[in-house]
Design a protein around this motif. Structure first.
Motif, PDB file in Angstrom:
ATOM      1  N   GLY A  19      24.934  28.322 -58.243  1.00 24.78           N
ATOM      2  CA  GLY A  19      26.041  29.265 -58.286  1.00 24.78           C
ATOM      3  C   GLY A  19      25.780  30.460 -59.179  1.00 24.78           C
ATOM      4  N   ASP A  20      24.585  30.538 -59.756  1.00 17.83           N
ATOM      5  CA  ASP A  20      24.229  31.652 -60.632  1.00 17.83           C
ATOM      6  C   ASP A  20      23.758  32.863 -59.830  1.00 17.83           C
ATOM      7  OD1 ASP A  20      24.794  30.338 -62.984  1.00 17.83           O
ATOM      8  OD2 ASP A  20      22.712  29.866 -63.468  1.00 17.83           O
ATOM      9  N   PRO A  21      23.800  34.036 -60.453  1.00 15.14           N
ATOM     10  CA  PRO A  21      23.289  35.239 -59.783  1.00 15.14           C
ATOM     11  C   PRO A  21      21.762  35.392 -59.916  1.00 15.14           C
ATOM     12  CG  PRO A  21      24.289  35.828 -61.867  1.00 15.14           C
ATOM     13  CD  PRO A  21      24.517  34.359 -61.686  1.00 15.14           C
ATOM     14  N   ILE A  22      21.095  34.380 -60.465  1.00 16.27           N
ATOM     15  CA  ILE A  22      19.631  34.383 -60.616  1.00 16.27           C
ATOM     16  C   ILE A  22      19.064  33.105 -60.018  1.00 16.27           C
ATOM     17  CG2 ILE A  22      19.642  35.844 -62.681  1.00 16.27           C
ATOM     18  CD1 ILE A  22      19.279  33.274 -64.352  1.00 16.27           C
ATOM     19  N   GLY A  23      17.784  33.112 -59.703  1.00 12.77           N
ATOM     20  CA  GLY A  23      17.135  31.942 -59.133  1.00 12.77           C
ATOM     21  C   GLY A  23      16.908  30.841 -60.151  1.00 12.77           C
ATOM     22  N   HIS A  24      16.758  29.634 -59.644  1.00 11.55           N
ATOM     23  CA  HIS A  24      16.427  28.467 -60.461  1.00 11.55           C
ATOM     24  C   HIS A  24      15.450  27.605 -59.676  1.00 11.55           C
ATOM     25  CE1 HIS A  24      19.294  29.130 -63.691  1.00 11.55           C
ATOM     26  NE2 HIS A  24      20.216  29.424 -62.781  1.00 11.55           N
ATOM     27  N   GLU A  25      14.950  26.559 -60.323  1.00 11.75           N
ATOM     28  CA  GLU A  25      14.103  25.588 -59.660  1.00 11.75           C
ATOM     29  C   GLU A  25      14.412  24.218 -60.229  1.00 11.75           C
ATOM     30  OE1 GLU A  25      10.066  26.716 -60.549  1.00 11.75           O
ATOM     31  OE2 GLU A  25      10.183  25.946 -62.590  1.00 11.75           O
ATOM     32  N   LEU A  26      14.100  23.195 -59.456  1.00 12.40           N
ATOM     33  CA  LEU A  26      14.168  21.822 -59.944  1.00 12.40           C
ATOM     34  C   LEU A  26      12.783  21.234 -59.761  1.00 12.40           C
ATOM     35  CD1 LEU A  26      15.759  19.325 -60.964  1.00 12.40           C
ATOM     36  CD2 LEU A  26      16.008  18.698 -58.548  1.00 12.40           C
ATOM     37  N   ILE A  27      12.219  20.805 -60.871  1.00  9.97           N
ATOM     38  CA  ILE A  27      10.915  20.148 -60.868  1.00  9.97           C
ATOM     39  C   ILE A  27      11.123  18.758 -61.438  1.00  9.97           C
ATOM     40  CG2 ILE A  27       8.531  20.228 -61.698  1.00  9.97           C
ATOM     41  CD1 ILE A  27       9.351  22.626 -59.883  1.00  9.97           C
ATOM     42  N   VAL A  28      10.713  17.730 -60.702  1.00 14.64           N
ATOM     43  CA  VAL A  28      10.837  16.340 -61.126  1.00 14.64           C
ATOM     44  C   VAL A  28       9.437  15.751 -61.114  1.00 14.64           C
ATOM     45  CG1 VAL A  28      11.884  14.092 -60.632  1.00 14.64           C
ATOM     46  CG2 VAL A  28      13.089  16.195 -59.984  1.00 14.64           C
ATOM     47  N   GLY A  29       9.045  15.091 -62.220  1.00 14.06           N
ATOM     48  CA  GLY A  29       7.732  14.477 -62.208  1.00 14.06           C
ATOM     49  C   GLY A  29       7.194  14.147 -63.573  1.00 14.06           C
ATOM     50  N   PRO A  30       5.955  13.703 -63.610  1.00 14.81           N
ATOM     51  CA  PRO A  30       5.303  13.301 -64.851  1.00 14.81           C
ATOM     52  C   PRO A  30       4.908  14.515 -65.704  1.00 14.81           C
ATOM     53  CG  PRO A  30       3.779  13.084 -63.026  1.00 14.81           C
ATOM     54  CD  PRO A  30       5.107  13.472 -62.440  1.00 14.81           C
TER      55      PRO A  30
END
Length: 95
Positions: A19-30
């Motif tokens: 819902g933000d006016p900027i990009g994001h990412e989701l990184i899941v891992g070791p």
């Protein structure tokens, strides 16, 4: 809320709304995955399980299999986001 818990061997589908006016990412891992992303060498994600870029106002989906008991980190590594608190841990418990 308390810590997130997942049973080892579970595949989790992450649906991430931005819902933000900027990009994001989701990184899941070791840790080695997060070390690679913290260096900022990956501009966009989507083809690798546990990695998704989410444009402003968009929704992204990724899956990740939590293979073994332990702790797995999730984070956004875009510039400054990790330092703003966009990270956490998922506890993987034995089946």
């Amino acid at each position: 809320t308390g810590p997130l818990q997942v049973v080892a061997g579970t595949e989790v589908r992450f649906v991430v709304g931005n819902g933000d006016p900027i990009g994001h990412e989701l990184i899941v891992g070791p840790p080695e995955v997060h070390a690679r992303h913290a260096s900022g060498t990956h501009a966009a994600h989507g083809a690798v399980p546990g990695e998704v870029s989410v444009a402003p106002g968009a929704e992204g989906v990724t899956t990740f299999v939590f293979d073994a008991p332990g702790t797995v980190e999730y984070a956004c590594h875009l510039a400054g986001h990790y330092d703003y608190g966009m990270h956490g841990e998922i506890e993987v418990v034995p089946a």
